[in-house]
Design an enzyme around this catalytic site. Structure first.
Site, PDB file in Angstrom:
ATOM      1  N   ASN A 248       0.843  -1.212  -0.120  1.00 17.44           N
ATOM      2  CA  ASN A 248      -0.016  -0.053   0.085  1.00 17.44           C
ATOM      3  C   ASN A 248       0.933   1.335   0.010  1.00 17.44           C
ATOM      4  O   ASN A 248       0.398   2.350   0.302  1.00 17.44           O
ATOM      5  CB  ASN A 248      -0.812  -0.064   1.215  1.00 17.44           C
ATOM      6  CG  ASN A 248      -1.806  -1.104   1.253  1.00 17.44           C
ATOM      7  OD1 ASN A 248      -2.374  -1.507   0.329  1.00 17.44           O
ATOM      8  ND2 ASN A 248      -1.948  -1.792   2.299  1.00 17.44           N
TER       9      ASN A 248
ATOM     10  N   HIS B 281     -14.044  -1.627   6.863  1.00 16.61           N
ATOM     11  CA  HIS B 281     -12.942  -2.364   7.021  1.00 16.61           C
ATOM     12  C   HIS B 281     -13.142  -3.126   8.312  1.00 16.61           C
ATOM     13  O   HIS B 281     -14.018  -2.805   9.311  1.00 16.61           O
ATOM     14  CB  HIS B 281     -11.783  -1.178   7.198  1.00 16.61           C
ATOM     15  CG  HIS B 281     -10.464  -1.716   7.411  1.00 16.61           C
ATOM     16  ND1 HIS B 281      -9.903  -1.743   8.828  1.00 16.61           N
ATOM     17  CD2 HIS B 281      -9.572  -2.457   6.485  1.00 16.61           C
ATOM     18  CE1 HIS B 281      -8.676  -2.618   8.546  1.00 16.61           C
ATOM     19  NE2 HIS B 281      -8.408  -2.801   7.266  1.00 16.61           N
TER      20      HIS B 281
ATOM     21  N   GLU C  31     -15.823   4.446   4.081  1.00 17.05           N
ATOM     22  CA  GLU C  31     -14.447   4.775   3.562  1.00 17.05           C
ATOM     23  C   GLU C  31     -14.358   5.676   2.475  1.00 17.05           C
ATOM     24  O   GLU C  31     -15.605   5.671   1.822  1.00 17.05           O
ATOM     25  CB  GLU C  31     -13.709   3.424   3.387  1.00 17.05           C
ATOM     26  CG  GLU C  31     -13.646   2.414   4.292  1.00 17.05           C
ATOM     27  CD  GLU C  31     -13.137   1.036   4.153  1.00 17.05           C
ATOM     28  OE1 GLU C  31     -12.522   0.992   3.014  1.00 17.05           O
ATOM     29  OE2 GLU C  31     -13.326   0.216   4.899  1.00 17.05           O
TER      30      GLU C  31
ATOM     31  N   SER D  67     -11.052  -0.432   0.236  1.00 21.04           N
ATOM     32  CA  SER D  67      -9.866  -1.131   0.415  1.00 21.04           C
ATOM     33  C   SER D  67      -9.774  -2.459  -0.518  1.00 21.04           C
ATOM     34  O   SER D  67      -8.589  -2.719  -1.031  1.00 21.04           O
ATOM     35  CB  SER D  67      -9.360  -1.425   1.763  1.00 21.04           C
ATOM     36  OG  SER D  67     -10.297  -2.255   2.534  1.00 21.04           O
TER      37      SER D  67
ATOM     38  N   ASP E 188     -13.264   7.075   6.797  1.00 20.05           N
ATOM     39  CA  ASP E 188     -11.977   6.550   6.974  1.00 20.05           C
ATOM     40  C   ASP E 188     -11.083   6.582   5.493  1.00 20.05           C
ATOM     41  O   ASP E 188     -11.668   5.935   4.467  1.00 20.05           O
ATOM     42  CB  ASP E 188     -12.224   5.135   7.269  1.00 20.05           C
ATOM     43  CG  ASP E 188     -10.812   4.084   7.350  1.00 20.05           C
ATOM     44  OD1 ASP E 188      -9.750   4.798   7.030  1.00 20.05           O
ATOM     45  OD2 ASP E 188     -11.021   3.094   7.892  1.00 20.05           O
TER      46      ASP E 188
ATOM     47  N   HIS F  48      -7.147   4.960   2.134  1.00 18.54           N
ATOM     48  CA  HIS F  48      -6.572   4.818   0.756  1.00 18.54           C
ATOM     49  C   HIS F  48      -6.638   6.037   0.082  1.00 18.54           C
ATOM     50  O   HIS F  48      -6.132   5.833  -1.169  1.00 18.54           O
ATOM     51  CB  HIS F  48      -7.188   3.452   0.066  1.00 18.54           C
ATOM     52  CG  HIS F  48      -7.013   2.254   0.776  1.00 18.54           C
ATOM     53  ND1 HIS F  48      -5.775   1.519   0.825  1.00 18.54           N
ATOM     54  CD2 HIS F  48      -7.600   1.414   1.964  1.00 18.54           C
ATOM     55  CE1 HIS F  48      -5.824   0.516   1.426  1.00 18.54           C
ATOM     56  NE2 HIS F  48      -7.075   0.508   2.163  1.00 18.54           N
TER      57      HIS F  48
ATOM     58  N   LYS G 174      -0.355   3.605   4.501  1.00 19.34           N
ATOM     59  CA  LYS G 174      -0.517   3.497   3.169  1.00 19.34           C
ATOM     60  C   LYS G 174       0.553   4.606   2.404  1.00 19.34           C
ATOM     61  O   LYS G 174       1.921   4.427   2.261  1.00 19.34           O
ATOM     62  CB  LYS G 174      -1.958   3.399   2.726  1.00 19.34           C
ATOM     63  CG  LYS G 174      -2.356   2.157   2.867  1.00 19.34           C
ATOM     64  CD  LYS G 174      -3.409   2.023   3.939  1.00 19.34           C
ATOM     65  CE  LYS G 174      -3.950   0.521   4.534  1.00 19.34           C
ATOM     66  NZ  LYS G 174      -4.944   0.416   5.326  1.00 19.34           N
TER      67      LYS G 174
HETATM   68  C1  LIG Z   1      -5.265  -0.256   6.504  1.00 17.33           C
HETATM   69  C2  LIG Z   1      -6.816   0.352   6.833  1.00 17.33           C
HETATM   70  C3  LIG Z   1      -7.089   0.715   8.448  1.00 17.33           C
HETATM   71  C4  LIG Z   1      -6.068   0.095   9.330  1.00 17.33           C
HETATM   72  O1  LIG Z   1      -5.119   1.065   9.591  1.00 17.33           O
HETATM   73  P1  LIG Z   1      -3.676   0.779  10.125  1.00 17.33           P
HETATM   74  O2  LIG Z   1      -2.766   1.936  10.273  1.00 17.33           O
HETATM   75  O3  LIG Z   1      -2.969  -0.108   9.119  1.00 17.33           O
HETATM   76  O4  LIG Z   1      -4.041   0.091  11.480  1.00 17.33           O
HETATM   77  C5  LIG Z   1      -8.336   1.016   8.762  1.00 17.33           C
HETATM   78  N1  LIG Z   1      -9.161   1.292   7.802  1.00 17.33           N
HETATM   79  C6  LIG Z   1      -8.916   1.049   6.145  1.00 17.33           C
HETATM   80  C7  LIG Z   1      -9.846   1.465   5.329  1.00 17.33           C
HETATM   81  C8  LIG Z   1      -7.723   0.539   5.919  1.00 17.33           C
HETATM   82  O5  LIG Z   1      -7.388   0.248   4.746  1.00 17.33           O
END
Ligand SMILES: *Cc1c(COP(=O)(O)O)cnc(C)c1O
Length: 383
Positions: A47, A133, A175, A179, A204, A207, A236
């Site tokens: 990522n 997620h 999101e 993801s 969130d 990405h 990421k």
């Molecule tokens: C990767 C991810 C997370 C978790 O983040 P980390 O910092 O890796 O714990 C949370 N939400 C989404 C949508 C993700 O892709």
């Protein structure tokens, strides 16, 4: 039943359903690659979208941060673990994204746990996109609030849930970029539906941040919305790890009282906060990296359109190729690996049944010939 019997049974059942998870050792290598058992692979499963995880300026920033602050923060941020570097990063993030405050978390996973645990009470409702997620769904499973998952990216489905009166307050969660599918949420519509004082909208943008929008401000910048709560993660595009929640002044003060993941957990190292601040500068100035990534995405999609597989509609760095059956997805991933391309097959339950896929990710660290090699290996693998 003994502990031994319980654990053995769980492992045996995983083994029988071919879903036992194992890790493999992958050492990162420059140019969007990794080394496994002495062999270099082009990495299409990370990522690190902008290729920052190995950037010399960030390696130097981490070294300087360690020399200045040492390697660990030594305590929770509520005790003595909140340094000038942490504060500077929070302020820079808040200013960049146009919020009163930013609160740093050790990971995005922890931040989603903390927000749900700190905000949601019995009677409250958590409305989350179906494809949210695992960190959010995990948090919801421990929450006294009612979780309702709405149809993926459907404003109508969210509107229908919001229309029903609830006794408590509501948190709507989505999101920015999904993801597993790489598609964008209809954030403007969601923002329009969640204006009232009983409803918070949380996005969130794990990405999207760094990759999309002006100066990499993410999905919300593209959609022209400012959700009540914006989660950005640093594992990421930032190339490090950690997360920040962007919010209002009173919300930040409330979470500092109530978010146990902040209060009872060691703060990220100050050197990491300092490095993240340097990464933020690179991201803001990163139009060339974003343009290179966009070229790779276009090149990949043009080539992959010829394949006998379903190319998803995604315009982002996440480019899923839906294969269907688990076995076929695994076989194709293995063939790609023989050709030097590291690709992961994602199977149910991470994705819906019958949609096992290769989750391919592209990075500005790749070169054109990496994309071409991937496409050639895919053509041959599908013959
Ligand atoms: C990767 C991810 C997370 C978790 O983040 P980390 O910092 O890796 O714990 C949370 N939400 C989404 C949508 C993700 O892709």
């Amino acid at each position: 039943m003994t502990w031994q019997a319980r654990i053995d049974a769980a492992l045996a059942s995983r083994e029988a359903s071919h879903s036992l998870r194992r890790r493999v050792v992958c050492d990162p290598a420059p140019g969007g690659a990794l080394v496994h058992q002495g062999i270099r692979y082009r990495n299409f499963s990370g990522n690190d979208y902008l290729g920052l995880s190995q950037h010399p300026a960030l390696v130097a920033a981490w070294r300087q941060g360690a020399e200045k602050y040492g390697v660990g923060s030594g305590a929770s941020g509520h005790v003595s673990g909140y340094s000038g570097a942490h504060q500077a990063l929070e302020n820079a993030l808040a200013q960049w994204l146009g919020y009163d405050r930013a609160l740093l978390f050790i990971s995005g996973f922890a931040a989603n746990q903390a927000v749900v645990a700190a905000l949601m009470q019995p009677q409250d409702r958590l409305f989350a996109d179906r494809l949210s997620h695992a960190s959010l769904l995990e948090a919801a499973s421990h929450s006294p609030a009612t979780l309702r998952r709405f149809a993926h990216n459907s404003p109508q489905a969210l509107a229908a849930l919001l229309d029903k009166p609830g006794a408590g307050l509501t948190l709507a969660f989505t999101e920015g970029v999904f993801s597993m599918d790489g598609d964008l949420a209809p954030l403007a519509e969601f923002a329009g539906l969640t204006q009232d004082a009983q409803t918070l909208l949380m996005v969130d943008d794990a990405h999207g941040i760094g990759v999309l929008g002006r100066e990499g401000r993410g999905s919300c910048d593209v959609a022209g919305v400012k959700p009540d709560l914006l989660l950005v993660t640093f594992g990421k595009a930032f190339g490090l790890s950690g997360a920040a929640l962007l919010c209002s002044e009173p919300m930040a003060d409330y979470l500092l009282q109530t978010a146990r993941h902040l209060i009872y957990s060691t703060a990220m190292p100050a050197a990491q906060a300092q490095t993240l601040n340097a990464a933020l500068t690179l991201i803001r100035e990163g139009d060339d990296r974003r343009a290179r990534l966009a070229r790779h995405i276009a090149r990949f999609r043009a080539g992959a359109a010829q394949l006998p597989l379903t190319l998803a509609g995604s315009q982002t760095a996440i480019q899923p190729l839906i294969v269907g059956e688990n076995g076929a997805a695994l076989a194709l991933a293995a063939q790609l690996r023989e050709r030097g391309c590291w690709v992961t097959a994602i199977r149910p339950p991470t994705v819906p049944a019958g949609t096992a896929r290769l989750r391919l990710t592209l990075s500005a660290a790749h070169q054109d010939d990496d994309i071409d090699a991937l496409l050639e290996a895919l053509y041959d693998g599908c013959r």
